[in-house]
Design a protein around this motif. Structure first.
Motif, short mmCIF file in Angstrom:
data_model
loop_
_atom_site.label_atom_id
_atom_site.label_comp_id
_atom_site.label_asym_id
_atom_site.label_seq_id
_atom_site.Cartn_x
_atom_site.Cartn_y
_atom_site.Cartn_z
N PRO A 1 0.82 -1.22 0.00
CA PRO A 1 0.00 0.00 0.00
C PRO A 1 0.85 1.27 0.00
CG PRO A 1 -0.75 -1.58 1.65
CD PRO A 1 0.57 -2.06 1.16
N LEU A 2 0.16 2.40 -0.17
CA LEU A 2 0.86 3.68 -0.28
C LEU A 2 1.59 4.09 0.99
CD1 LEU A 2 -1.62 5.87 -2.36
CD2 LEU A 2 0.63 5.05 -3.05
N TRP A 3 0.98 3.87 2.17
CA TRP A 3 1.60 4.36 3.40
C TRP A 3 2.98 3.76 3.65
CZ3 TRP A 3 2.83 7.82 6.55
CH2 TRP A 3 3.39 7.52 7.80
N PRO A 4 3.15 2.43 3.56
CA PRO A 4 4.52 1.90 3.75
C PRO A 4 5.51 2.45 2.73
CG PRO A 4 2.90 0.15 3.90
CD PRO A 4 2.18 1.35 3.40
N ARG A 5 5.06 2.68 1.51
CA ARG A 5 5.95 3.24 0.49
C ARG A 5 6.43 4.63 0.90
NH1 ARG A 5 4.66 1.19 -5.14
NH2 ARG A 5 3.19 -0.51 -4.90
N HIS A 6 5.46 5.49 1.28
CA HIS A 6 5.81 6.85 1.62
C HIS A 6 6.62 6.92 2.92
CE1 HIS A 6 2.61 7.76 -1.32
NE2 HIS A 6 3.32 8.85 -1.54
N ALA A 7 6.29 6.06 3.87
CA ALA A 7 7.06 6.03 5.12
C ALA A 7 8.51 5.65 4.85
CB ALA A 7 6.42 5.06 6.11
N LEU B 1 16.87 11.93 -6.69
CA LEU B 1 16.61 10.73 -5.89
C LEU B 1 15.23 10.13 -6.15
CD1 LEU B 1 17.91 8.97 -3.64
CD2 LEU B 1 16.74 10.42 -1.98
N THR B 2 14.34 10.87 -6.79
CA THR B 2 12.95 10.43 -6.96
C THR B 2 12.82 9.03 -7.54
OG1 THR B 2 12.22 12.72 -7.20
CG2 THR B 2 10.75 11.01 -8.02
N PRO B 3 13.55 8.66 -8.62
CA PRO B 3 13.37 7.30 -9.17
C PRO B 3 13.72 6.19 -8.18
CG PRO B 3 14.52 8.71 -10.73
CD PRO B 3 14.49 9.45 -9.43
N ALA B 4 14.61 6.47 -7.23
CA ALA B 4 15.03 5.45 -6.28
C ALA B 4 14.48 5.72 -4.88
CB ALA B 4 16.56 5.38 -6.22
N SER B 5 13.49 6.58 -4.78
CA SER B 5 12.97 6.94 -3.45
C SER B 5 12.17 5.82 -2.80
CB SER B 5 12.09 8.19 -3.57
OG SER B 5 10.94 7.92 -4.35
N GLY B 6 11.60 4.92 -3.62
CA GLY B 6 10.81 3.84 -3.06
C GLY B 6 9.32 4.04 -3.17
N VAL B 7 8.88 5.22 -3.62
CA VAL B 7 7.44 5.42 -3.82
C VAL B 7 6.96 4.47 -4.91
CG1 VAL B 7 5.67 7.06 -4.54
CG2 VAL B 7 7.52 7.80 -3.03
N LEU B 8 7.73 4.38 -6.00
CA LEU B 8 7.47 3.37 -7.01
C LEU B 8 8.39 2.19 -6.69
CD1 LEU B 8 5.93 2.72 -9.64
CD2 LEU B 8 7.88 3.64 -10.91
N GLN B 9 7.90 1.31 -5.82
CA GLN B 9 8.75 0.26 -5.26
C GLN B 9 9.14 -0.77 -6.29
OE1 GLN B 9 10.08 0.20 -2.28
NE2 GLN B 9 11.12 -1.74 -2.65
N GLN B 10 10.45 -1.03 -6.40
CA GLN B 10 10.95 -2.07 -7.28
C GLN B 10 11.78 -3.05 -6.46
OE1 GLN B 10 12.61 -0.88 -11.06
NE2 GLN B 10 11.79 1.19 -10.84
N MET C 1 16.25 0.65 0.55
CA MET C 1 17.12 1.76 0.21
C MET C 1 18.00 1.36 -0.96
SD MET C 1 18.34 3.10 3.97
CE MET C 1 19.47 4.27 3.24
N ALA C 2 18.50 2.34 -1.67
CA ALA C 2 19.37 2.07 -2.82
C ALA C 2 20.56 3.01 -2.76
CB ALA C 2 18.59 2.25 -4.12
N ASP C 3 21.38 2.87 -1.70
CA ASP C 3 22.50 3.79 -1.52
C ASP C 3 23.51 3.68 -2.66
OD1 ASP C 3 23.46 1.29 -0.72
OD2 ASP C 3 23.28 1.81 1.40
N ARG C 4 23.50 2.59 -3.38
CA ARG C 4 24.43 2.47 -4.51
C ARG C 4 24.00 3.34 -5.70
NH1 ARG C 4 21.15 -1.80 -4.09
NH2 ARG C 4 20.03 -2.62 -5.90
N TYR C 5 22.79 3.89 -5.64
CA TYR C 5 22.30 4.76 -6.72
C TYR C 5 22.34 6.24 -6.35
CZ TYR C 5 20.37 0.58 -8.99
OH TYR C 5 20.24 -0.63 -9.62
N THR C 6 22.97 6.58 -5.26
CA THR C 6 22.89 7.96 -4.79
C THR C 6 24.03 8.85 -5.28
OG1 THR C 6 24.03 7.33 -2.74
CG2 THR C 6 21.62 7.34 -2.70
#
Length: 325
Positions: free
Chosen positions: A85-91, A160-169, A174-179
């Protein structure tokens, strides 16, 4: 020239396309270019011409973004709302976005994969939200007097938006290797804030230089520790680690690694001299004996011995007079 400008523009579009094929993370590139237009290029507001020149970049980013999303969804990598769901993504997005700047300063807890967890404590989410909101408020307030702060912060959030986790892949939180691209914005802030802090004050310059040197030595020490895990007992690694630890004041560790390299480097002047200066800083009586050993092996930089601040206490003793001609 006009022709030269067209060639440069074409090269920029081609390079952007190549970058997208390497990392779809660059889909935010058109917005990042607008940020650069604003600062540091100072090209003015996003007028029609400024926006039109970004159209090829927008088209390329859109195509790659859609294709990446469709491929991820077809392969089951992109999580749907029914499973997440959306809440875990945004959190998770709030907490990870607030964590990356901390890891930039103190790179601890890095790993290949941070497993996603849905039960993030509400306190962590609230703290992250307060931090991000606070920095965003500062960026707005300082947008004129410190444009580098606003530009760096907006760059960080945008990239950071593509790797923020809102669109979970996948299953990572976390994706610190993409920062590496997002953190460029924060490095701008650090660089310009440092320049503002230092200003024309010599004292602040010395403080900044000491802080930077200490940070570099601490990072180098971590690298040499990892090298010792791979090559245990390597005398060169022991020696370099000892020098790094001595530079940051870790006297006990420095002494241990200096002594560990002595069996192999016992006839080297640099080892005995560095050991002597370290022992001097640590207040050890054996400092003079170590320096005497270095001199016996051929050390003869008397001017350095007379000016080295680490030997200031020793210079006031009769032992130093016997050492230096």
């Amino acid at each position: 020239t006009r022709k030269g400008g067209r060639i440069a523009y074409a090269v920029a579009v081609v390079c952007f396309a190549l970058g997208l094929t390497a990392k779809p993370m660059l889909v935010t590139g058109p917005v990042l270019l607008l940020i650069l237009d604003r600062w540091p290029l100072a090209r003015g507001a996003a007028t029609g011409s400024r926006l039109r020149e970004k159209i090829p970049f927008v088209l390329l980013a859109s195509v790659v973004g859609v294709v990446t999303f469709l491929v991820g969804r077809a392969g089951g990598i992109v999580a749907g709302l029914e499973s997440l769901p959306l809440w875990p993504r945004h959190a998770n997005a709030l907490v990870s976005t607030a964590t990356y700047p901390v890891q930039m300063i103190w790179p601890a807890g890095l790993r290949a994969q941070h497993v996603f967890r849905q039960g993030i404590p509400a306190g962590d989410v609230a703290l992250a939200a307060v931090f991000l909101a606070g920095v965003s408020v500062l960026a707005v307030r300082w947008r004129r007097e410190r444009p580098w702060f606003a530009a760096g912060w907006v760059w960080y959030l945008t990239a950071l938006t593509p790797a923020s986790g809102v669109l979970q892949q996948g299953s990572h939180a976390m994706a610190d290797r993409y920062t590496y691209v997002p953190l460029l914005g924060l490095y701008w802030i650090v660089a310009w804030a440092g320049a503002e802090f230092v200003g024309v004050s010599r004292r602040r310059r010395r403080i900044a230089a000491l802080g930077a040197a200490t940070h570099r030595q601490a990072e180098a020490a971590d690298q040499f520790r990892r090298s010792l895990e791979i090559r245990p007992g390597d005398p060169e690694v022991h020696f370099r680690l000892a020098r790094c630890l001595a530079a940051v004041g870790a006297d006990a560790g420095a002494a241990r690694h200096f002594e560990a390299c002595l069996p192999a480097y016992g006839e080297t002047t640099a080892v005995w001299f560095d050991l002597g200066t370290h022992r001097m800083r640590a207040g050890q009586a054996a400092a003079a004996a170590s320096l005497e050993r270095a001199i016996g092996l051929g050390y003869d930089d008397w001017e350095h011995m007379r000016t080295d601040p680490d030997l200031s206490n020793l210079r006031a003793t009769p032992a130093f007079a016997r050492l230096v001609p």
